[in-house]
Design a protein around this motif. Structure first.
Motif, PDB file in Angstrom:
ATOM      1  N   ILE A 144       7.189  31.395  38.617  1.00  0.00           N
ATOM      2  CA  ILE A 144       6.816  32.800  38.774  1.00  0.00           C
ATOM      3  C   ILE A 144       6.853  33.498  37.420  1.00  0.00           C
ATOM      4  CG2 ILE A 144       7.382  34.976  39.907  1.00  0.00           C
ATOM      5  CD1 ILE A 144       8.694  33.433  42.130  1.00  0.00           C
ATOM      6  N   PRO A 145       5.773  34.137  36.981  1.00  0.00           N
ATOM      7  CA  PRO A 145       5.788  34.863  35.700  1.00  0.00           C
ATOM      8  C   PRO A 145       6.764  36.033  35.736  1.00  0.00           C
ATOM      9  CG  PRO A 145       3.533  34.529  36.515  1.00  0.00           C
ATOM     10  CD  PRO A 145       4.456  34.170  37.638  1.00  0.00           C
ATOM     11  N   ASP A 146       7.277  36.388  34.561  1.00  0.00           N
ATOM     12  CA  ASP A 146       8.273  37.451  34.496  1.00  0.00           C
ATOM     13  C   ASP A 146       7.705  38.803  34.918  1.00  0.00           C
ATOM     14  OD1 ASP A 146       6.609  37.758  32.355  1.00  0.00           O
ATOM     15  OD2 ASP A 146       8.160  37.649  30.813  1.00  0.00           O
ATOM     16  N   PHE A 147       6.423  39.064  34.603  1.00  0.00           N
ATOM     17  CA  PHE A 147       5.860  40.359  34.994  1.00  0.00           C
ATOM     18  C   PHE A 147       5.701  40.461  36.501  1.00  0.00           C
ATOM     19  CE2 PHE A 147       2.129  37.675  34.583  1.00  0.00           C
ATOM     20  CZ  PHE A 147       1.326  38.065  35.639  1.00  0.00           C
ATOM     21  N   ALA A 196      14.220  40.250  35.587  1.00  0.00           N
ATOM     22  CA  ALA A 196      12.815  39.921  35.329  1.00  0.00           C
ATOM     23  C   ALA A 196      12.655  39.075  34.070  1.00  0.00           C
ATOM     24  CB  ALA A 196      11.992  41.206  35.220  1.00  0.00           C
ATOM     25  N   ILE A 197      13.360  39.430  33.013  1.00  0.00           N
ATOM     26  CA  ILE A 197      13.216  38.719  31.746  1.00  0.00           C
ATOM     27  C   ILE A 197      14.062  37.450  31.705  1.00  0.00           C
ATOM     28  CG2 ILE A 197      13.586  38.904  29.245  1.00  0.00           C
ATOM     29  CD1 ILE A 197      12.976  41.873  29.462  1.00  0.00           C
ATOM     30  N   GLY A 198      15.239  37.479  32.315  1.00  0.00           N
ATOM     31  CA  GLY A 198      16.151  36.348  32.187  1.00  0.00           C
ATOM     32  C   GLY A 198      16.040  35.287  33.247  1.00  0.00           C
ATOM     33  N   LEU A 199      15.288  35.535  34.340  1.00  0.00           N
ATOM     34  CA  LEU A 199      15.249  34.565  35.438  1.00  0.00           C
ATOM     35  C   LEU A 199      14.655  33.237  34.994  1.00  0.00           C
ATOM     36  CD1 LEU A 199      15.874  34.196  38.430  1.00  0.00           C
ATOM     37  CD2 LEU A 199      13.562  34.981  38.949  1.00  0.00           C
ATOM     38  N   THR A 263       7.778  38.303  26.291  1.00  0.00           N
ATOM     39  CA  THR A 263       7.994  39.184  27.453  1.00  0.00           C
ATOM     40  C   THR A 263       7.218  40.485  27.292  1.00  0.00           C
ATOM     41  OG1 THR A 263       9.985  40.094  26.417  1.00  0.00           O
ATOM     42  CG2 THR A 263      10.278  38.208  27.882  1.00  0.00           C
ATOM     43  N   ILE A 264       6.073  40.418  26.635  1.00  0.00           N
ATOM     44  CA  ILE A 264       5.308  41.636  26.366  1.00  0.00           C
ATOM     45  C   ILE A 264       4.829  42.278  27.661  1.00  0.00           C
ATOM     46  CG2 ILE A 264       3.198  42.520  25.315  1.00  0.00           C
ATOM     47  CD1 ILE A 264       3.537  40.515  23.093  1.00  0.00           C
TER      48      ILE A 264
END
Length: 323
Positions: A144-147, A196-199, A263-264
């Motif tokens: 799954i993408p972070d966004f 969201a960023i660290g998963l 993580t933009i």
């Protein structure tokens, strides 16, 4: 260790110089320039365009532009001028640098605190139900993408009746002085970007730790330690984990620039005051000095991260020598 660190730091200078050349060439290869928006505007005359080009220094040869940029960095700490914002690049970066480093370091620490125990658990219980479920969730997290995780979390919070899920502060605390209510408001907003960023990082570190543990626990020195009668805890932490974590320390230096440039989209979705969205905007606006400086800054973070990883690895593993 001090002499080794000094040698590495001195070695960064020519490396950064070469990287600056590459960054400048890459940005110049981008089609168009900041002046294109004036050329497309019928209200702006050719004389005005020529004047703006001369004021921004874009009429100079490319090698002159590069040398001027590097000279300003070395002699004055001046990273150039932002065409789009009309301000020095250094001022714009310092406004976002603190939050960028804060989120990157905090995410890295939390990811390690969660991923390392999970990796050890899944390696020691590789055929158990709990380990199987954990590995399955890890695969899902990697896919799954972070966004998308950020969007799902925002939707869940809004559906639960929450509000002000974007950014790091509620509107009334954005420019307020630091106080306990502002800290609590930060913590109330911080968990969404952390997840969201660290998963994905947690899932990746867990998989790496699991693979490293599976390789180590079957080594001869681990079997010898068990044969000597050492208790299971000492065998696990003093022999297995201590050697299995070395590859992760080596890779930790790669995480810092990834947390900024990788993580933009998530930072844009969550409206985070970090450098990532600023890099994206500078590339869209063809704001060359901002883009070059941010790319150079990411490379510097990579070099610093590798240096810190080597120092920590040498401290953790007595077999490693600096000479």
């Amino acid at each position: 260790m001090l002499s080794y660190a000094l040698r590495r730091i001195l070695g960064m200078v020519p490396t950064l110089l070469l990287i600056s050349v590459v960054c400048f060439i890459v940005i110049q290869l981008q089609p168009g320039s900041f002046i294109d928006q004036y050329l497309e505007d019928p209200r702006v005359t050719k004389e005005t365009v020529a004047t703006i080009t001369r004021q921004l220094g874009l009429d100079q040869p490319l090698w002159v532009q590069y040398l001027t940029w590097i000279k300003g960095i070395v002699t004055e700490g001046n990273f150039g001028y932002s065409f789009a914002n009309g301000r020095p690049v250094s001022e714009l970066i310092w406004e976002r640098l603190g939050w960028t480093v804060f989120l990157a370091v905090l995410t890295l620490i939390v990811s390690w605190l969660i991923a390392i125990p999970l990796g050890i658990y899944t390696a020691l219980n590789r055929y158990g139900i709990g380990a199987t479920i954990t590995n399955f969730l890890g695969y899902i997290s990697l896919a799954i993408p972070d966004f998308l995780v950020a969007l799902l979390l925002i939707a869940l919070v809004l559906k639960a009746g929450g509000s002000n899920v974007g950014g790091l502060f509620s509107p009334q605390f954005i420019d307020a002085p630091w106080s306990w209510p502002r800290v609590l408001d930060l913590l109330n907003h911080l968990w969404i970007p952390m997840i969201a960023i660290g998963l994905e990082g947690v899932a990746g570190l867990m998989r790496q730790m699991r693979a490293s543990m599976l390789d180590v626990i079957h080594q001869d020195y681990v079997r010898t330690a068990r044969a000597k009668g050492l208790n299971a805890r000492d065998v696990l932490w003093r022999h297995a984990v201590r050697n299995a974590i070395n590859p992760l320390i080596s890779l930790a230096g790669l995480s810092l620039p990834t947390l900024i440039s990788g993580t933009i989209i998530a930072s844009i979705v969550l409206n985070l005051p970090t450098i990532g969205p600023y890099l994206y905007d500078s590339l869209l606006n063809k704001d060359q000095y901002v883009a070059m400086t941010l790319l150079l800054f990411s490379a510097l973070l990579l070099l610093i991260g590798n240096l810190l990883s080597d120092l920590v690895l040498a401290w953790a593993d007595p077999r490693i020598r600096f000479e």
